[in-house]
Design a protein around this motif. Structure first.
Motif, PDB file in Angstrom:
ATOM      1  N   THR A 322       0.844  -1.193   0.000  1.00 22.76           N
ATOM      2  CA  THR A 322       0.000   0.000   0.000  1.00 22.76           C
ATOM      3  C   THR A 322       0.886   1.252   0.000  1.00 22.76           C
ATOM      4  O   THR A 322       2.078   1.175  -0.276  1.00 22.76           O
ATOM      5  CB  THR A 322      -0.965  -0.025   1.205  1.00 22.76           C
ATOM      6  OG1 THR A 322      -1.924   1.003   1.070  1.00 22.76           O
ATOM      7  CG2 THR A 322      -0.238   0.112   2.527  1.00 22.76           C
ATOM      8  N   ALA A 323       0.280   2.411   0.301  1.00 22.84           N
ATOM      9  CA  ALA A 323       1.010   3.677   0.395  1.00 22.84           C
ATOM     10  C   ALA A 323       0.408   4.499   1.527  1.00 22.84           C
ATOM     11  O   ALA A 323      -0.644   4.152   2.076  1.00 22.84           O
ATOM     12  CB  ALA A 323       0.947   4.437  -0.927  1.00 22.84           C
ATOM     13  N   ASP A 324       1.081   5.603   1.885  1.00 27.56           N
ATOM     14  CA  ASP A 324       0.665   6.403   3.040  1.00 27.56           C
ATOM     15  C   ASP A 324       0.094   7.770   2.686  1.00 27.56           C
ATOM     16  O   ASP A 324      -0.478   8.445   3.548  1.00 27.56           O
ATOM     17  CB  ASP A 324       1.845   6.566   4.008  1.00 27.56           C
ATOM     18  CG  ASP A 324       3.089   7.127   3.330  1.00 27.56           C
ATOM     19  OD1 ASP A 324       3.193   7.081   2.093  1.00 27.56           O
ATOM     20  OD2 ASP A 324       3.988   7.603   4.059  1.00 27.56           O
ATOM     21  N   HIS A 325       0.256   8.207   1.455  1.00 36.66           N
ATOM     22  CA  HIS A 325      -0.243   9.498   0.966  1.00 36.66           C
ATOM     23  C   HIS A 325       0.239   9.624  -0.471  1.00 36.66           C
ATOM     24  O   HIS A 325       0.832   8.684  -1.009  1.00 36.66           O
ATOM     25  CB  HIS A 325       0.274  10.678   1.818  1.00 36.66           C
ATOM     26  CG  HIS A 325       1.767  10.695   2.012  1.00 36.66           C
ATOM     27  ND1 HIS A 325       2.660  11.006   0.997  1.00 36.66           N
ATOM     28  CD2 HIS A 325       2.533  10.407   3.095  1.00 36.66           C
ATOM     29  CE1 HIS A 325       3.895  10.931   1.450  1.00 36.66           C
ATOM     30  NE2 HIS A 325       3.852  10.547   2.726  1.00 36.66           N
ATOM     31  N   GLY A 326       0.023  10.756  -1.107  1.00 32.91           N
ATOM     32  CA  GLY A 326       0.589  10.992  -2.427  1.00 32.91           C
ATOM     33  C   GLY A 326       1.737  11.987  -2.364  1.00 32.91           C
ATOM     34  O   GLY A 326       1.934  12.663  -1.344  1.00 32.91           O
ATOM     35  N   CYS A 327       2.505  12.074  -3.436  1.00 33.34           N
ATOM     36  CA  CYS A 327       3.505  13.142  -3.605  1.00 33.34           C
ATOM     37  C   CYS A 327       3.720  13.290  -5.112  1.00 33.34           C
ATOM     38  O   CYS A 327       4.753  12.901  -5.643  1.00 33.34           O
ATOM     39  CB  CYS A 327       4.801  12.828  -2.876  1.00 33.34           C
ATOM     40  SG  CYS A 327       5.898  14.261  -2.703  1.00 33.34           S
ATOM     41  N   ASP A 328       2.693  13.822  -5.762  1.00 37.03           N
ATOM     42  CA  ASP A 328       2.676  13.909  -7.225  1.00 37.03           C
ATOM     43  C   ASP A 328       3.845  14.763  -7.713  1.00 37.03           C
ATOM     44  O   ASP A 328       3.876  15.975  -7.463  1.00 37.03           O
ATOM     45  CB  ASP A 328       1.340  14.504  -7.663  1.00 37.03           C
ATOM     46  CG  ASP A 328       1.135  14.433  -9.169  1.00 37.03           C
ATOM     47  OD1 ASP A 328       2.141  14.373  -9.920  1.00 37.03           O
ATOM     48  OD2 ASP A 328      -0.032  14.460  -9.609  1.00 37.03           O
TER      49      ASP A 328
END
Length: 390
Positions: A322-328
């Motif tokens: 999974t992931a913890d947030h975005g950082c586009d």
């Protein structure tokens, strides 16, 4: 029967703006989708086989006809979009009050308390990109010995020093001092040690970064596991994020590939419990530096190592990614983005091609793991174990 969970967090690998992204200035953000656009498509055959491309509303990834895994889109119930908030929520802590941020730098009382405690002046004290601030103030730091202190749109107090000017032990001591000062209304999520090397015009940050997080406000999944004599093996910055709480053993890593190597090493050990891994390069090296090409290549590099993880799994293992947030990295700013995150689960005891839809909280992962081990419920989240077990 599952007796071990291998849980890998691809730090910042979001999959599209959340319903409230406008409150965070993140309309249009989509880390995976926008990275894929820049590269003209992502080559992620192993993640696709597990079902990454079958997640509702995911863009830039191919669908599989009969994916091998279970998959979902996760919304964040907490207010925020930082590493600590995301990881804590996965383990059962929903943060309704966002951590404080400092768009105009830290206030005078914090500056004076910190400088008085370390016996040095600080320079910087503003939001900045970690590499840009070194170009701007690295030479002054080397001449004066004064540490560079900066923040970002996230709740962080970052201290950058040259390893030849201030030894690592002293840097870490400074961070511990800052952590004690930053409390109550100024309780930032993380104090981060940012050591670097090199000469003016050619500075580079080292792998000796350390995060000094707040202690979670109540017990998490990790505490429940540890209290029930299960192993909690932390890889990467997991130990720092949870302030060591609920961890039975930990190893810090140099980069994503080292993180995968250390995960595989733990998998070779016959220990019941949780292997909890954070792969930080997506966020630290590519997301914050607005480098979508490198971000995409990093995703492909992780995908190329996935067969080793799958081959190293025992029949009683459960893999979660999974992931913890975005950082586009394609957006104008350099900060985290408020996004849904992907979720994939795979194991011999699980059903295949199971769409769990959109979940209301990252905490559903932690609640599911608690049920895997037949432990008491954690404070937040809804388990989906019955939906994925054969």
């Amino acid at each position: 029967m599952v007796d071990r969970v291998i849980w890998i967090v691809l730090d910042s690998v979001g999959m599209g703006e959340m319903y409230d992204a406008d409150k965070y200035g993140d309309i249009g953000c989509n880390t995976i989708g926008n990275v894929s656009k820049v590269l003209g498509g992502l080559k992620l055959p192993n993640l696709e086989k597990l079902g990454l491309g079958n997640i509702d509303n995911i863009k830039g990834v191919n669908k599989a006809e009969s994916p091998l895994g279970c998959y979902a889109r996760l919304a964040e119930a907490s207010n925020g979009k930082d590493t600590t908030t995301g990881h804590w929520e996965m383990a059962g802590v929903v943060s309704k009050q966002p951590f404080p941020t400092y768009p105009n730098g830290f206030p005078r009382e914090i500056v004076e308390a910190f400088e008085g405690a370390i016996g040095r002046k600080m320079i910087g004290n503003k939001p900045a990109s970690g590499t840009a601030i070194l170009d701007e103030l690295g030479e002054e730091h080397m001449k004066t010995g004064n540490p560079i202190v900066y923040t970002s749109a996230d709740s962080v107090f970052q201290i950058a020093v040259h390893e030849d000017i201030i030894p690592l032990e002293e840097l870490y001591k400074m961070c511990e001092i800052a952590r004690k000062i930053l409390k109550d209304e100024h309780a930032v999520a993380r104090v981060i040690a940012r050591p670097f090397i090199g000469q003016p015009g050619n500075f580079s940050r080292t792998a000796n970064r350390r995060d000094f997080s707040l202690t979670p406000p109540h017990d998490t999944l990790l505490d429940v596991l540890k209290n029930n004599k299960l192993h909690v093996m932390a890889v990467g910055k997991i130990e720092d994020i949870f302030c060591g709480k609920g961890i039975t053993e930990a190893i810090h890593t140099k980069d994503n590939m080292d993180g995968i190597d250390q995960t595989l090493n733990y998998m070779k050990q016959n220990k019941k419990g949780l292997i909890f891994t954070n792969l930080v390069d997506f966020d630290m090296k590519w997301g914050h530096r607005n480098d979508p090409e490198a971000y995409g290549k990093g995703l492909e590099a992780f995908d190329s190592r996935l067969p080793e993880i799958l081959e190293g799994m025992r029949d009683s293992d459960l893999l979660m990614i999974t992931a913890d947030h975005g950082c586009d990295p394609t957006t104008p700013g350099t900060d985290h983005t408020r996004e849904y995150v992907p979720f994939i689960a795979y194991g011999k005891t699980l059903k295949s091609n199971t769409n769990l839809g959109t979940r209301n909280s990252f905490a559903d992962i932690g609640q599911t793991i608690a049920e895997v081990f037949s432990l008491e419920k954690i404070k937040n989240g809804e388990s989906f174990l019955k939906e994925i077990l054969k």
